[in-house]
Design a protein around this motif. Structure first.
Motif, short mmCIF file in Angstrom:
data_model
loop_
_atom_site.label_atom_id
_atom_site.label_comp_id
_atom_site.label_asym_id
_atom_site.label_seq_id
_atom_site.Cartn_x
_atom_site.Cartn_y
_atom_site.Cartn_z
N ILE A 112 -5.53 24.24 -14.40
CA ILE A 112 -6.77 24.71 -15.00
C ILE A 112 -6.85 24.27 -16.46
CG2 ILE A 112 -7.91 26.80 -15.83
CD1 ILE A 112 -7.09 28.20 -13.35
N ASN A 113 -8.01 23.85 -16.90
CA ASN A 113 -8.22 23.53 -18.30
C ASN A 113 -8.45 24.84 -19.05
OD1 ASN A 113 -9.17 22.75 -20.84
ND2 ASN A 113 -10.09 20.88 -20.02
N PHE A 114 -7.37 25.39 -19.59
CA PHE A 114 -7.46 26.72 -20.20
C PHE A 114 -8.32 26.72 -21.47
CE2 PHE A 114 -3.63 27.34 -17.61
CZ PHE A 114 -3.97 28.53 -17.00
N GLU A 115 -8.44 25.55 -22.11
CA GLU A 115 -9.28 25.50 -23.31
C GLU A 115 -10.74 25.75 -22.95
OE1 GLU A 115 -8.68 21.86 -25.34
OE2 GLU A 115 -6.58 22.28 -25.85
N ASN A 148 7.03 33.91 1.97
CA ASN A 148 7.09 34.02 0.52
C ASN A 148 6.19 32.94 -0.07
OD1 ASN A 148 9.64 35.91 0.31
ND2 ASN A 148 10.21 34.27 1.71
N LEU A 149 5.81 33.10 -1.32
CA LEU A 149 4.98 32.11 -2.00
C LEU A 149 5.73 31.59 -3.22
CD1 LEU A 149 2.29 30.58 -2.45
CD2 LEU A 149 1.51 32.56 -3.78
N ILE A 150 5.83 30.26 -3.33
CA ILE A 150 6.54 29.64 -4.46
C ILE A 150 5.62 28.63 -5.13
CG2 ILE A 150 8.53 28.26 -5.17
CD1 ILE A 150 9.99 29.28 -2.67
N LEU A 151 5.36 28.82 -6.42
CA LEU A 151 4.67 27.81 -7.24
C LEU A 151 5.73 27.11 -8.07
CD1 LEU A 151 1.42 29.52 -8.60
CD2 LEU A 151 1.86 28.54 -6.35
N ILE A 152 5.80 25.79 -7.95
CA ILE A 152 6.85 25.06 -8.66
C ILE A 152 6.25 23.87 -9.39
CG2 ILE A 152 7.43 23.78 -6.54
CD1 ILE A 152 10.35 23.79 -7.55
N GLY A 153 6.57 23.75 -10.67
CA GLY A 153 6.03 22.66 -11.47
C GLY A 153 6.49 22.78 -12.91
N GLU A 154 6.14 21.79 -13.70
CA GLU A 154 6.62 21.75 -15.08
C GLU A 154 6.05 22.89 -15.91
OE1 GLU A 154 5.16 18.23 -17.18
OE2 GLU A 154 3.76 17.94 -15.52
N LYS A 155 6.73 23.17 -17.02
CA LYS A 155 6.28 24.23 -17.91
C LYS A 155 4.92 23.88 -18.49
CE LYS A 155 10.86 25.93 -19.19
NZ LYS A 155 11.82 26.19 -20.29
N GLY A 156 4.10 24.91 -18.66
CA GLY A 156 2.78 24.70 -19.22
C GLY A 156 1.72 24.34 -18.20
N SER A 157 2.07 24.38 -16.92
CA SER A 157 1.10 24.02 -15.88
C SER A 157 0.32 25.24 -15.37
CB SER A 157 1.80 23.32 -14.71
OG SER A 157 2.85 24.10 -14.19
N GLY A 158 0.62 26.43 -15.90
CA GLY A 158 -0.17 27.61 -15.56
C GLY A 158 0.28 28.37 -14.33
N LYS A 159 1.51 28.15 -13.90
CA LYS A 159 2.01 28.83 -12.69
C LYS A 159 2.04 30.34 -12.90
CE LYS A 159 6.00 26.95 -13.06
NZ LYS A 159 5.79 26.28 -14.36
N SER A 160 2.76 30.77 -13.91
CA SER A 160 2.92 32.21 -14.16
C SER A 160 1.60 32.86 -14.54
CB SER A 160 3.96 32.45 -15.26
OG SER A 160 5.21 31.91 -14.88
N ALA A 161 0.77 32.13 -15.30
CA ALA A 161 -0.52 32.68 -15.73
C ALA A 161 -1.38 33.02 -14.52
CB ALA A 161 -1.24 31.69 -16.65
N ARG A 162 -1.42 32.13 -13.54
CA ARG A 162 -2.21 32.37 -12.34
C ARG A 162 -1.71 33.60 -11.58
NH1 ARG A 162 -1.85 26.60 -12.44
NH2 ARG A 162 -3.81 25.50 -12.03
N VAL A 178 -4.89 25.81 -6.54
CA VAL A 178 -3.72 26.67 -6.70
C VAL A 178 -4.14 28.12 -6.93
CG1 VAL A 178 -1.62 27.11 -8.06
CG2 VAL A 178 -2.34 24.75 -7.60
N SER A 179 -5.14 28.33 -7.78
CA SER A 179 -5.62 29.69 -8.05
C SER A 179 -6.14 30.36 -6.78
CB SER A 179 -6.71 29.68 -9.11
OG SER A 179 -6.20 29.36 -10.38
N LYS A 180 -6.87 29.60 -5.96
CA LYS A 180 -7.39 30.17 -4.73
C LYS A 180 -6.27 30.51 -3.75
CE LYS A 180 -12.13 28.45 -4.70
NZ LYS A 180 -13.19 27.79 -3.92
N ILE A 181 -5.22 29.69 -3.71
CA ILE A 181 -4.07 29.99 -2.85
C ILE A 181 -3.43 31.31 -3.28
CG2 ILE A 181 -1.69 29.32 -2.33
CD1 ILE A 181 -3.59 27.78 -0.66
N VAL A 182 -3.24 31.49 -4.59
CA VAL A 182 -2.64 32.72 -5.11
C VAL A 182 -3.52 33.92 -4.78
CG1 VAL A 182 -1.89 33.97 -7.17
CG2 VAL A 182 -1.37 31.53 -6.93
N LEU A 183 -4.83 33.77 -5.01
CA LEU A 183 -5.76 34.87 -4.75
C LEU A 183 -5.77 35.24 -3.26
CD1 LEU A 183 -8.05 36.78 -5.65
CD2 LEU A 183 -9.65 34.89 -5.29
#
Length: 408
Positions: A204-207, A78-92, A50-55
């Protein structure tokens, strides 16, 4: 710079987004740690599709106007990331697009898609996408302009005031959207989108990379400045690519263009290897269609009506099975509840295929308030809207009498 910027107002009229973006071309680059920042970025995206797609999408979007204007591609999606909260969509998106390429943490809200299009026009200081966070539904009034901007360097829409004054809006920017649920009621617009489902287990394992993320958050803008200084080289790379201009391959080509640019530039400038990803062709759409939305609304509404009128849960009907021939009296309360519902044109039954269904007659339409919610005025219109595998329509002659929605 001129490929991207289209802003013509005085500096005092520019908002914070414009000022932060312009600063990327004006401010001095801190070259001391730039290779370290580039290595951290590669570490961050290394094993994350997902991160590579965004980049890759973001890097390609620098040349959105150029690619469409020179007819190298017929569509920039357009690009749409869709998924549950806490999955890192907005962060990416915030890190790999907003901060890296726009130099800002500012994003847009759903209000920018409301109204006539003037808000979208006012953000036309740049040709790259707008990042809208937690958008739940695309307003129907914006579909035409958003479909147009996907296939044209710039899109114009003409509207008239109540006094018949002609107003033309010019739109330059497609959308990047992060959301946990999105309703799209226009299939042509959906076809103009790259839709990526994001699951928590795949995120991504943010920890593990928290220090990397935090470090990038406060330094990645410097890397963006360097990338913009390589625009001429990136155009050379694009010119030497064998790009398929067909619309049916455009989504994959945009991701491929971005991947090739990241790969070549990071190797040439930083000596770092990057392995691009390709757009997966079997991505399952998480978009909620208008049909899904209407079905969900009807089931929820019937559930509330059953509770209010009968004092029962909808599951009680479903758990009892076929009760029409029962003579024991055990299910009389269910039968009485069915009678109450039938008086208002609603039927909850156990069908021939051993499946529960909600039946809706003409009388039931007004109790479901479909007119005010979806502008549905008749069974025929409802039957058209709900032409799905879960729906059966019973006709008398050529007129629909009952619309059935199966629950299991």
């Amino acid at each position: 710079y001129d490929l991207i910027m289209r802003y013509g107002e005085d500096p005092e009229d520019k908002d914070i987004r414009v000022k932060e973006f312009e600063a990327m071309f004006i401010e001095e680059i801190d070259m001391d740690n730039i290779s370290y920042i580039a290595e951290n970025l590669m570490r961050y995206v290394e094993k994350d599709y997902v991160s590579k797609i965004v980049l890759q999408y973001g890097i390609a979007s620098i040349f959105r106007y150029y690619l469409l204007n020179t007819k190298k591609i017929d569509l920039f999606p357009n690009l749409i990331l869709i998924g549950e909260k806490g999955s890192g969509k907005s962060a990416r998106i915030n890190l790999l697009y907003n901060q890296l390429l726009l130099g800002t943490e500012e994003y847009y809200t759903k209000d920018y898609l409301k109204g006539s299009g003037i808000r979208l026009q006012n953000e036309g200081w740049i040709t790259m996408p707008m990042f809208i966070d937690e958008l739940s539904e695309i307003p129907k009034s914006q579909y035409d302009i958003l479909k147009s901007i996907a296939t044209s360097p710039k899109a114009k829409i003409t509207k008239y005031t109540t006094h018949q004054k002609k107003i033309t809006y010019t739109i330059l920017r497609p959308l990047i959207i992060a959301t946990n649920k999105l309703v799209i009621t226009d299939e042509a617009f959906e076809d103009r989108c790259i839709i990526i489902p994001v699951n928590k287990e795949d995120s991504i394992n943010f920890e593990k990379i928290e220090k990397t993320y935090i470090g990038l958050r406060y330094s990645i803008k410097e890397l963006g400045k360097v990338l913009y200084h390589t625009i001429d080289r990136m155009i050379e790379i694009i010119e030497n690519m064998d790009i398929k201009s067909r619309r049916d391959t455009a989504k994959s080509e945009v991701i491929r263009i971005g991947g090739e640019l990241v790969k070549r530039i990071f190797q040439e400038v930083f000596g770092i290897d990057y392995e691009p990803v390709e757009l997966k062709s079997n991505e399952e759409s998480c978009i909620v269609s208008s049909k899904d939305l209407i079905e969900e609304y009807i089931i929820s509404k019937v559930r509330n009506i059953v509770k209010e009128i009968c004092g029962l849960n909808l599951t009680e009907f479903m758990d009892m099975g076929d009760r029409d021939n029962d003579k024991t009296g055990e299910f009389d309360h269910i039968k009485r509840a069915q009678g109450k519902l039938e008086k208002i044109g609603l039927y909850i039954r156990y069908g021939e295929e051993c499946k529960h269904y909600i039946g809706i007659s003409k009388e039931g339409l007004k109790y479901l308030e479909l007119k005010s919610k979806f502008n549905i005025n008749s069974l025929r219109q409802l039957a058209t809207e709900l032409n799905t595998k879960r729906t059966t329509i019973y006709y008398y002659g050529n007129r629909p009498q009952v619309v059935k929605i199966y629950l299991d």
